[in-house]
Write a protein that holds these residues in place. Structure first.
Motif, mmCIF file in Angstrom:
data_model
loop_
_atom_site.group_PDB
_atom_site.id
_atom_site.type_symbol
_atom_site.label_atom_id
_atom_site.label_comp_id
_atom_site.label_asym_id
_atom_site.label_seq_id
_atom_site.Cartn_x
_atom_site.Cartn_y
_atom_site.Cartn_z
ATOM 1 N N LEU A 84 -60.239 -34.518 42.467
ATOM 2 C CA LEU A 84 -60.179 -33.478 43.493
ATOM 3 C C LEU A 84 -61.476 -32.673 43.531
ATOM 4 O O LEU A 84 -62.141 -32.499 42.510
ATOM 5 N N GLN A 85 -61.793 -32.188 44.710
ATOM 6 C CA GLN A 85 -62.940 -31.315 44.896
ATOM 7 C C GLN A 85 -62.551 -30.229 45.895
ATOM 8 O O GLN A 85 -61.487 -30.279 46.513
ATOM 9 N N ILE A 113 -53.387 -31.907 38.126
ATOM 10 C CA ILE A 113 -53.770 -30.552 37.751
ATOM 11 C C ILE A 113 -55.030 -30.145 38.507
ATOM 12 O O ILE A 113 -55.875 -30.984 38.833
ATOM 13 N N ILE A 114 -55.106 -28.857 38.806
ATOM 14 C CA ILE A 114 -56.317 -28.267 39.376
ATOM 15 C C ILE A 114 -56.943 -27.379 38.309
ATOM 16 O O ILE A 114 -56.276 -26.504 37.742
ATOM 17 N N VAL A 115 -58.207 -27.610 38.022
ATOM 18 C CA VAL A 115 -58.995 -26.754 37.138
ATOM 19 C C VAL A 115 -60.169 -26.247 37.969
ATOM 20 O O VAL A 115 -60.925 -27.044 38.520
ATOM 21 N N ALA A 116 -60.305 -24.945 38.070
ATOM 22 C CA ALA A 116 -61.341 -24.387 38.953
ATOM 23 C C ALA A 116 -61.972 -23.151 38.326
ATOM 24 O O ALA A 116 -61.323 -22.416 37.575
ATOM 25 N N GLN A 139 -62.133 -32.675 36.010
ATOM 26 C CA GLN A 139 -60.864 -32.399 35.330
ATOM 27 C C GLN A 139 -59.675 -32.271 36.279
ATOM 28 O O GLN A 139 -58.538 -32.134 35.822
ATOM 29 N N SER A 140 -59.913 -32.295 37.573
ATOM 30 C CA SER A 140 -58.846 -32.076 38.549
ATOM 31 C C SER A 140 -58.500 -33.387 39.236
ATOM 32 O O SER A 140 -59.388 -34.117 39.662
ATOM 33 N N PHE A 141 -57.212 -33.669 39.364
ATOM 34 C CA PHE A 141 -56.806 -34.969 39.890
ATOM 35 C C PHE A 141 -55.360 -34.953 40.378
ATOM 36 O O PHE A 141 -54.575 -34.062 40.048
#
Length: 251
Positions: free
Chosen positions: A57-58, A215-218, A26-28
């Motif tokens: 993203l990771q 967005i970053i989802v963590a 979900q993060s990119f």
């Protein structure tokens, strides 16, 4: 008897740095369709092939989350995942690979191929941001700094050709997105933070500016013995998270 002064401690559990693992699905980050090169003109960009203008993203986001708010003190590792393949310039894998035409006064004067590789970011805020309605916080105080990364370019123009690479490490911009969010009970919290940043890198004839949104989802990495700082809330349903392809409502 002389009494030593005692500093009043902030009323919160002793949880300084909390780690959140980034949800890569979900993060990119996405390169905007337009850039600009000083003294040359605007650049209309598109992916070299489908999906190459976006990198998943990771990694880990480190945040100080208390009942009073959120603060980013550095130490995050927000890593763009490379696309495997052979992309220009360099004929190798890349996090982001775009191409475009540079126009001046509406006339195309050059073709550009560009690739960003080994991109990693950190996030820092200058103050603690209060958790308000719906546990949202103001993300505009947060700066995203490039810790590693390189931009390779190949420019073909009617005035001559140019190619090379520029180190992106150290570039910093303040997030233009408005609200992030923290939800859930301690040990199972989720962090959302939309991203909208401009980076300018100096070239021989001026700065080249490019925009990254995403967005970053963590999800929080549980810590043994953690005490709840936020009222329990339902774990967000994957179907209700921000759509991957459109973060306009959060930016």
């Amino acid at each position: 008897m002389h009494q030593l002064p005692v500093e009043r401690l902030e009323g919160r559990a002793l949880l300084a740095a909390i780690s959140f693992t980034i949800d890569s699905a979900q993060s990119f980050l996405t390169v905007a369709a337009r850039g600009h090169v000083d003294h040359v003109g605007d650049v209309k960009l598109k992916a070299q092939s489908d999906g190459l203008d976006t990198a998943q993203l990771q990694g880990t986001v480190v945040a100080d989350v208390t009942s009073k708010g959120v603060r980013f003190n550095g130490g995050s590792s927000i890593d763009a995942i490379a696309h495997s393949g052979a992309f220009d310039p360099g004929n190798e894998s890349a996090d982001l690979a775009v191409k475009g035409k540079i126009k001046k006064f509406g006339v195309s004067i050059a073709d550009l191929n560009a690739a960003i590789r080994d991109l990693e970011l950190d996030v820092v805020s200058t103050s603690r941001k209060k958790l308000g309605n719906k546990r949202r916080f103001d993300a505009r105080d947060s700066s995203l700094k490039v810790t590693t990364g390189a931009l390779a370019y190949d420019l073909n123009s009617r005035f001559g050709d140019a190619d090379g690479s520029r180190d992106l490490a150290g570039l910093t911009d303040t997030n233009a997105s408005t609200y992030g969010r923290v939800s859930g009970a301690t040990g199972a919290r989720y962090l959302w933070m939309p991203i909208n940043i401009d980076y300018a890198r100096n070239f021989d004839n001026g700065d080249a500016t490019f925009n990254l949104t995403g967005i970053i989802v963590a999800k929080e990495v549980p810590t043994a013995g953690a005490q709840s700082l936020l009222a329990p809330a339902a774990t967000p349903s994957p179907q209700k998270r921000t759509p991957r392809v459109d973060v306009s409502e959060l930016i």
